[in-house]
Design a protein around this motif. Structure first.
Motif, PDB file in Angstrom:
ATOM      1  N   ASN A 316      29.163  38.331  47.190  1.00  0.00           N
ATOM      2  CA  ASN A 316      29.432  39.219  48.329  1.00  0.00           C
ATOM      3  C   ASN A 316      28.172  39.468  49.163  1.00  0.00           C
ATOM      4  O   ASN A 316      27.842  40.601  49.475  1.00  0.00           O
ATOM      5  CB  ASN A 316      29.998  40.552  47.788  1.00  0.00           C
ATOM      6  N   ASP A 317      27.483  38.382  49.496  1.00  0.00           N
ATOM      7  CA  ASP A 317      26.237  38.503  50.241  1.00  0.00           C
ATOM      8  C   ASP A 317      26.369  37.659  51.510  1.00  0.00           C
ATOM      9  O   ASP A 317      26.669  36.463  51.433  1.00  0.00           O
ATOM     10  CB  ASP A 317      25.085  37.996  49.357  1.00  0.00           C
ATOM     11  N   LEU A 420      28.987  44.083  35.988  1.00  0.00           N
ATOM     12  CA  LEU A 420      28.626  42.986  36.899  1.00  0.00           C
ATOM     13  C   LEU A 420      29.773  42.533  37.783  1.00  0.00           C
ATOM     14  O   LEU A 420      29.633  41.589  38.562  1.00  0.00           O
ATOM     15  CB  LEU A 420      28.137  41.789  36.064  1.00  0.00           C
ATOM     16  N   LYS A 421      30.895  43.210  37.710  1.00  0.00           N
ATOM     17  CA  LYS A 421      32.078  42.680  38.411  1.00  0.00           C
ATOM     18  C   LYS A 421      32.011  42.811  39.932  1.00  0.00           C
ATOM     19  O   LYS A 421      32.758  42.152  40.641  1.00  0.00           O
ATOM     20  CB  LYS A 421      33.349  43.343  37.876  1.00  0.00           C
ATOM     21  N   ARG A 422      31.148  43.676  40.418  1.00  0.00           N
ATOM     22  CA  ARG A 422      30.945  43.844  41.869  1.00  0.00           C
ATOM     23  C   ARG A 422      32.251  44.036  42.628  1.00  0.00           C
ATOM     24  O   ARG A 422      32.413  43.510  43.725  1.00  0.00           O
ATOM     25  CB  ARG A 422      30.230  42.614  42.442  1.00  0.00           C
ATOM     26  N   ASP A 423      33.190  44.724  42.046  1.00  0.00           N
ATOM     27  CA  ASP A 423      34.476  44.979  42.707  1.00  0.00           C
ATOM     28  C   ASP A 423      35.175  43.687  43.136  1.00  0.00           C
ATOM     29  O   ASP A 423      35.929  43.668  44.100  1.00  0.00           O
ATOM     30  CB  ASP A 423      34.311  45.869  43.952  1.00  0.00           C
ATOM     31  N   ALA A 424      34.870  42.605  42.438  1.00  0.00           N
ATOM     32  CA  ALA A 424      35.430  41.312  42.842  1.00  0.00           C
ATOM     33  C   ALA A 424      36.955  41.359  42.900  1.00  0.00           C
ATOM     34  O   ALA A 424      37.569  40.842  43.839  1.00  0.00           O
ATOM     35  CB  ALA A 424      34.966  40.232  41.886  1.00  0.00           C
ATOM     36  N   ARG A 427      38.362  43.075  45.798  1.00  0.00           N
ATOM     37  CA  ARG A 427      38.213  42.264  47.023  1.00  0.00           C
ATOM     38  C   ARG A 427      39.113  41.027  46.992  1.00  0.00           C
ATOM     39  O   ARG A 427      38.964  40.119  47.805  1.00  0.00           O
ATOM     40  CB  ARG A 427      36.744  41.869  47.212  1.00  0.00           C
ATOM     41  N   GLY A 428      40.005  40.999  46.029  1.00  0.00           N
ATOM     42  CA  GLY A 428      41.018  39.942  46.018  1.00  0.00           C
ATOM     43  C   GLY A 428      40.652  38.691  45.235  1.00  0.00           C
ATOM     44  O   GLY A 428      41.362  37.684  45.285  1.00  0.00           O
TER      45      GLY A 428
END
Ligand code: CFM
Length: 539
Positions: A316-317, A420-424, A427-428
């Motif tokens: 997500n960068d 570490l999931k970074r809201d993955a 975000r679908g």
């Protein structure tokens, strides 16, 4: 010749089973399935991961092959000693074409095949002493950081304890990590059991052995799981990842070294290529360290682009996402030219793929990119989740053979666990999933587990595919039928086929193979000249 696409799949299935005794045919009928994709990607159940019926010529290998050859084979600085008769070691001696490039001055043990060469005396009186001696010799000559010991069938039968020997040697040589694998060939129904045994030991004895200082520099650090550098596949992926700005902490296990395994717990993501051989490690690392995983596929130019995009989206960068787009644009253009050139000649042709536990799925993407149709496909040793998708895991019945293989109980390590999931998912992005091969195959195609020699011949005669993909044991049988045969295990001394450049290589190779006229010119002697017919005396 009739159009193979118009053959009724049920009639095809019946032809495969026709010559078999009733009891065998009944069992095989559950392992041969006519594909039918329903709502929510449901597919018919396939019977898999069962013992091959004695007398049938299977394509499978053994548990030891799955552990020593497949999972550990491609790593270059673990000294790997096979405890067993010398014949078993033949399969440890670079027969799989897993390539490696050791750093300047670093050791590379891969060209060696080390074995205790057990003799009758060792079988009768025990082989632990000889094993201990072999390890001492290995330490004196190679001075390795780590040693793996692999048990073959007779070791299990006579009860040599490779783990006790490993502990002894470790105590005598502090600083060397020594671990044993109880991967006797008979431990499971195929090499699949060996994958599991290898995953368990790597997890318990190697992953996490080094501290966080082992993490490689970089902003986006990930492990590539289930990529074994056959024909240089991992080299191509290393090139693409680097260009994108992604750092591979460890590859399990193509072109890998011990220190990378030991520090792999410091990565922020696991991406999984071959689900069958390494899903256990992905799951255990998630439980203990919180490292999320998802399935990728770098076989096929478009699959590669899709997988890279998913990785960028995970991190997500914005800078990474735009760099990945730039790389895809640059890399895809020349590959597309090759694809369209080959597609012109390959469009509408047919293929069959019978390989291991993941490639029969992955390589269908490449054939689709060429406009070719997959008529039938199957794995040698995959489980239902590889065929039907991970959604069926709760309904898989665990049988006695699977219970043979230890399930490690893993808990969260509060000191090392990271979020570490970074809201993955929010975000679908789908994590922890694999849709399986069958939902991505057309309705009416044949899906066959553990294909055997007889069925191979029936398929060839009935369907006459334009190309058949399998391994060296099948190669010459197929060619004698006048059908080109592509080895999808070893790549026939060619490759790489992964990533962008790999896809271009594959297009050219398949174009050359399916359009070669030589196969149509093959005639067996009895087709050219009359043969003297004979009968047995008792007839
Ligand atoms: Fe995975 Fe493999 Fe395969 Fe496999 Fe293999 Fe292989 Fe294979 Mo041969 S790990 S399951 S046990 S992708 S050696 S690199 S080609 S059968 S389809």
């Amino acid at each position: 010749m009739s159009d193979p696409m118009s053959i009724d799949p049920e009639a095809g299935k019946a032809a495969l089973l026709e010559a078999m005794p009733a009891k065998v045919a009944r069992r095989r009928a559950k392992q041969v399935v006519v594909n039918q994709v329903g709502e929510a990607e449901t597919v018919p159940e396939i019977a898999v991961n069962a013992r091959t019926i004695p007398g049938i010529l299977t394509m499978r290998g053994c548990t030891y092959a799955g552990c020593r050859g497949v999972v550990l084979g491609p790593t270059n600085d673990i000294l790997q000693i096979v405890h067993g008769p010398v014949g078993c070691s033949f399969y440890a001696w670079l027969t799989r074409r897993n390539q490696t490039k050791a750093a300047e001055g670093a050791p590379n043990f891969m060209p060696y095949a080390l074995t205790t060469d057990m003799q009758e005396e060792n079988i009768v009186f025990g082989g632990e002493k000889k094993l201990r001696q072999a390890i001492e010799e290995g330490i004196a000559i190679f001075k390795p950081k780590a040693i793996g010991i692999f048990a073959t069938c007779p070791v299990g039968l006579i009860g040599d304890d490779v783990h006790a020997v490993a502990r002894d040697v470790e105590a005598a040589h502090p600083g060397i990590n020594v671990f044993g694998f109880s991967c006797e060939g008979y431990k499971g129904v195929s090499q699949s059991a060996g994958h599991h045994i290898a995953n368990n030991k790597l997890f318990s004895d190697v992953v996490g052995q080094s501290g966080t200082e082992g993490r490689k520099p970089g902003k986006f650090v990930l492990n590539l799981l289930g990529e074994y550098n056959i024909g240089g596949d991992a080299f191509e992926l290393e090139r693409v990842f680097e260009k994108c700005g992604l750092t591979i902490q460890a590859t399990f296990s193509g072109n890998s070294v011990y220190d990378e395994f030991a520090s792999s717990h410091t990565a922020d993501l696991n991406v999984v290529m071959c689900h069958r051989s390494i899903n256990y490690l992905a799951e255990m690392m998630e439980k203990k360290y919180g490292i999320p995983w998802f399935k990728v596929n770098f076989i096929g130019a478009h699959s590669t682009a899709k997988s890279l995009r998913k990785i960028a989206q995970f991190f997500n960068d914005a800078a990474l996402i735009s760099q990945v787009e730039k790389v895809i644009e640059e890399e895809l253009a020349p590959v597309e030219l090759e694809r369209l050139k080959a597609k012109e000649h390959c469009q509408g042709k047919t293929a069959m793929l019978f390989v291991g536990g993941s490639r029969a799925h992955h390589y269908q993407d490449l054939f689709t990119e060429l406009g070719m149709h997959t008529l039938a496909a199957g794995y040698e040793f995959a489980h239902r989740d590889d065929y039907e998708g991970r959604k069926v895991i709760p309904s898989i019945k665990v049988d006695a053979d699977s219970r043979n293989i230890e399930e490690i109980h893993v808990d969260k390590d509060p000191a090392q666990w990271r979020e570490l999931k970074r809201d993955a998912e929010a975000r679908g992005l789908t994590l922890n999933d694999y849709v399986g091969m069958m939902p991505e195959m057309k309705n009416g195609t044949l899906v066959i587990d553990d294909l055997n020699h007889h069925e191979t011949e029936v398929l060839l005669e009935l369907y006459k595919p334009d190309i058949f993909c399998a391994g060296i044991k099948e190669k010459y049988v197929v060619q004698k039928h006048g059908i080109p045969m592509k080895q999808l295990h070893s790549y026939d001394y060619s490759g790489p086929y992964a990533g962008f450049k790999g896809a271009a290589n594959f297009y050219q190779e398949i174009d050359r193979m399916v359009n070669s006229k030589v196969w149509g010119l093959i005639q067996a002697p009895w087709q050219k000249e009359p043969q003297i017919a004979a009968r047995y005396g008792w007839e």
